[in-house]
Design a protein around this motif. Structure first.
Motif, PDB file in Angstrom:
ATOM      1  N   UNK A 142       6.901   5.589   5.666  1.00 38.70           N
ATOM      2  CA  UNK A 142       6.670   6.844   4.956  1.00 38.70           C
ATOM      3  C   UNK A 142       5.192   7.026   4.644  1.00 38.70           C
ATOM      4  N   UNK A 143       4.570   5.959   4.136  1.00 40.34           N
ATOM      5  CA  UNK A 143       3.166   6.083   3.743  1.00 40.34           C
ATOM      6  C   UNK A 143       2.290   6.384   4.951  1.00 40.34           C
ATOM      7  N   UNK A 176       1.044   6.944  -4.607  1.00 40.23           N
ATOM      8  CA  UNK A 176       0.561   5.803  -5.381  1.00 40.23           C
ATOM      9  C   UNK A 176       1.140   4.476  -4.897  1.00 40.23           C
ATOM     10  N   UNK A 177       2.137   4.523  -4.009  1.00 36.69           N
ATOM     11  CA  UNK A 177       2.706   3.295  -3.476  1.00 36.69           C
ATOM     12  C   UNK A 177       2.006   2.798  -2.217  1.00 36.69           C
ATOM     13  N   UNK A 178       1.130   3.612  -1.619  1.00 33.64           N
ATOM     14  CA  UNK A 178       0.456   3.181  -0.382  1.00 33.64           C
ATOM     15  C   UNK A 178      -0.569   2.104  -0.699  1.00 33.64           C
ATOM     16  N   UNK A 179      -0.782   1.181   0.235  1.00 34.47           N
ATOM     17  CA  UNK A 179      -1.609   0.006  -0.033  1.00 34.47           C
ATOM     18  C   UNK A 179      -3.074   0.162   0.320  1.00 34.47           C
ATOM     19  N   UNK A 180      -3.488   1.336   0.748  1.00 34.71           N
ATOM     20  CA  UNK A 180      -4.880   1.471   1.164  1.00 34.71           C
ATOM     21  C   UNK A 180      -5.593   2.568   0.376  1.00 34.71           C
ATOM     22  N   UNK A 181      -6.913   2.602   0.539  1.00 31.74           N
ATOM     23  CA  UNK A 181      -7.728   3.535  -0.240  1.00 31.74           C
ATOM     24  C   UNK A 181      -7.489   4.972   0.205  1.00 31.74           C
ATOM     25  N   UNK A 182      -7.654   5.923  -0.713  1.00 30.67           N
ATOM     26  CA  UNK A 182      -7.585   7.330  -0.299  1.00 30.67           C
ATOM     27  C   UNK A 182      -8.717   7.624   0.697  1.00 30.67           C
ATOM     28  N   UNK A 199      10.781  -2.792   2.949  1.00 30.75           N
ATOM     29  CA  UNK A 199       9.342  -2.724   3.199  1.00 30.75           C
ATOM     30  C   UNK A 199       8.956  -1.716   4.269  1.00 30.75           C
ATOM     31  N   UNK A 200       9.741  -1.694   5.354  1.00 26.25           N
ATOM     32  CA  UNK A 200       9.322  -0.808   6.441  1.00 26.25           C
ATOM     33  C   UNK A 200       9.482   0.651   6.014  1.00 26.25           C
ATOM     34  N   UNK A 201      10.354   0.876   5.090  1.00 26.04           N
ATOM     35  CA  UNK A 201      10.530   2.237   4.566  1.00 26.04           C
ATOM     36  C   UNK A 201       9.251   2.703   3.869  1.00 26.04           C
TER      37      UNK A 201
END
Lengths: 467, 467
Positions: B99-100, B110-116, B93-95
């Motif tokens: 990175x994100x 596309x793996x990041x959890x927040x809005x562009x 998870x921390x990876x």
């Protein structure tokens, strides 16, 4: 007829309690309406309302918005709160905090740990906000980098070097506050049940923090030049603590300063007994010349340093840092992300701007001058009112002073609170006898003559040999 | 003569290692100067520099600014990091987080959890900063009230009521983030060694958070309408967990929604087995109509709800809340103060302003429309590229999709990273077989065609039956 309203209320309370006990009213059942019960018992509606509110206050019934009162559910075991209810409300650390932070109108707060608003208002947070709106750090990224805003990490590294703590920016983590920094390091280094040594007296929130981390605490007596090293060594041998948690620069609550000779002996002890050290440098900005830092002496091998960026800026936007050994940074960042997903980049960028404004160093100089004047004033006033300062601190905002013999700080603080003066009584800083008769004063908040009038009255009113 | 430079460097490294091993160079001793060793070994100075840097990288020596290289101290036992080094870096998870959050240039995430950024930039954080500078909440107080900015607590109470969670503002605590809210509740409710049930799959940071809280984790399979209640009951009977940690509204990573019938059965289970529930309502702003909340159904008796104020605002300034039973608020506030001394009032006041701006609801409507379009697009594209969505979520930004049989998400993610596409592989969300072949997609970040080209290549390159 008996005219005492309390007995009518008590009667109504007893009636409901009885019906709950006998399960005539089961868990979750709705209580009779106020009108209904008032008619049945032949009392006024306000009597029933008061009875229901008393039952609600003790948790026997619950009020639900718009739908009346209900019998509370079966008592379920509450978690053992990491912060248990204090046995003595008037001397509990959270009591001081919460009262001070409430910004109680018309209260004087010589017990609060931060600068008066008037000392920090000219500092340009307003300008920083306006410039932040223009420069738009919030536009360039949302979540901050895991370690925190890189320009701020570089700035911390430079500021630390001025205190002879040589540290690469990659060994610095930005946090949302110094308190968060302390907590992250404790969570990283401590297992539940580990023992931690603190100074006696120490910053009261250290004790709450260590309790939240389920650590055992032992306290080593503090001398004006640092801990009593012989006592510290005895404690280490007896309790085998994992960590020594202490202040750098200016100690809270005493204003004491670690001497180089003591620093060397403390670090030797830590090396000999494999003790780690967490050094909290919150008040460094108030020193005219930096004292020795354990983190610098050690080269951040077994010492971690945390600090605040905002003690001299004002706490409306908070910011802190951790400086640690390079190989501790990765797991500390993981822990920071797991428990917060990172610090606020808008806040970090604003603080960076404030600290790099051309007038910031002038502001610090002015603050130190004001604090020195206030220290002189407070020393004179306290002595004139029968209190004996433990030392005359070389700088900073704290003064640790002893009340006349036999007067308990808790009694004085309780009395003063009724007169709208918030003091910081010694037992919050020290579980030993030392704390019983002492108070911590924030000299920047000791200007109002009323404080000393209330202090006089509180001392006069306090029982000799009191609680 | 041998002309390979590496062997000269290796020779110099071996020379120093040998001298350290034999204590010719003791711990803490200064290494020979670069010139000195270069002359002694008959190599160039750059060879010695490279050797010293290699030794520094492996921790055998340390560089001190301006004074050269020194032999590192004796290895001391490092604390067992609450977050241990991952056995498999690519799926930790921390990876993903780190990175994100680094905002890697030229990466598609596309793996990041927040809005562009482009989805939240029009939201007026800039305007809020400018207005905050003018209105000066930072002037009116420094530390926030212990429970947090009162107008924001009232606003949260209103927003919660819209989701049928009826809660008094005095049952709401403001936090610096939803992650901090989750952590505070876990610290309050859990003792080390307690067992917590999560959904399978669940938000990856739940797992890091629970690890930091030293909890044991068991996972109940998730169905599209909530947990598999039979499996959940079996887990409860077997493991006697203290807490069920789940999402409200829209689940992360699947976008699943709890049905009223499931909600009732889950709450019955919690009552029957004295299980507490922590409900994380991070993505509620993305729902067109609010789904049922366990906190509302339960009346906040054994359910605590936490949430974020900033998922639709952008994460540059973060803000969250805790809504809990009235008698839990005091100890939760104590814990918040002990571990952070309170939230940032400047940030809280800014967020309050953003959420009460007249255009905020229009912004949410627009966001939901954009998310719905992006969801349709992502569903079509993923199917066209051989991935099978687990469900078609009714709203939100997450899609949980299965790779073709025998392809491991970790392999696909590792390959994609080399092509500058950051994916969120299933094993970060699920320790079971389910996670092995799945990926979480943020549909708001699935617009670029290159993502799907890289996905094709990654699938083609992945070993069948891979890691």
């Amino acid at each position: 007829m008996d005219a005492r309203p309390p007995s009518r209320v008590e009667g109504a309370v007893a009636h409901i309690r009885d019906r709950i006990a006998t399960r005539t009213l089961a868990h979750g059942a709705r209580l009779p309406s106020v009108r209904e019960l008032a008619e049945k018992l032949g009392v006024s509606k306000s009597t029933v309302v008061e009875a229901y509110e008393r039952l609600a206050a003790e948790g026997a019934v619950v009020a639900r918005r718009g739908s009346g009162f209900f019998v509370a559910g079966p008592a379920r075991p509450l978690a053992p709160a990491p912060a248990d209810p204090p046995p003595e409300p008037a001397i509990d650390p959270s009591w001081i905090n919460q009262h001070a932070m409430m910004g109680l109108p018309d209260f004087l707060c010589p017990g609060a740990g931060w600068l008066p608003d008037s000392w920090v208002l000219d500092l340009g947070v307003q300008r920083a906000l306006r410039l932040a709106a223009r420069d738009g750090a919030h536009r360039r990224r949302q979540y901050d980098e895991p370690m925190g805003f890189a320009p701020l990490r570089r700035l911390f590294s430079v500021r630390l070097a001025e205190r002879d703590v040589l540290v690469d920016p990659d060994q610095v983590i930005v946090t949302d506050s110094c308190s968060q920094a302390l907590d992250l390091v404790c969570r990283f280094l401590l297992r539940p049940g580990d023992t931690v040594v603190v100074d006696d007296p120490c910053y009261f929130n250290f004790l709450s923090l260590l309790k939240a981390n389920r650590a055992n605490v032992v306290a080593a007596p503090l001398a004006p030049d640092g801990p009593d090293v012989e006592a510290l060594e005895r404690l280490i041998i007896e309790h085998r603590p994992r960590l020594y948690l202490t202040n750098a620069g200016l100690q809270n609550p005493t204003g004491a300063t670690l001497s180089p000779a003591k620093a060397h002996r403390v670090l030797r002890l830590a090396e000999d007994y494999d003790l780690l050290i967490l050094e909290d440098d919150t008040f460094g900005d108030f020193e005219p010349e930096p004292a020795i830092r354990l983190a610098g002496l050690d080269g951040l091998r077994r010492v971690v340093q945390v600090g605040s960026a905002t003690k001299a800026v004002g706490a409306a936007t908070r910011c802190g840092y951790i400086a640690a050994a390079a190989d501790w940074i990765g797991p500390l960042v993981d822990l920071k992300l797991a428990t917060s997903m990172g610090n606020s980049v808008t806040g970090a960028a604003m603080i960076h701007r404030v600290l790099t404004e051309s007038n910031y160093r002038r502001h610090l100089d002015a603050l130190r001058g004001k604090a020195a004047d206030a220290m002189g004033h407070a020393l004179r006033k306290l002595r004139a009112h029968g209190l004996e300062p433990w030392i005359e601190p070389r700088a900073g905002i704290f003064l640790w002073a002893r009340l006349p013999d036999g007067i308990a700080a808790a009694d004085v603080a309780r009395y003063s609170l009724t007169k709208k003066v918030l003091l910081a009584p010694g037992p919050a800083f020290s579980a030993s006898d030392l704390g019983r008769g002492c108070l911590r004063f924030n000299v920047a908040r000791c200007v109002e003559p009323r404080i000393f009038e209330v202090l006089d009255d509180a001392i006069a009113a306090a029982p000799r040999g009191g609680s």
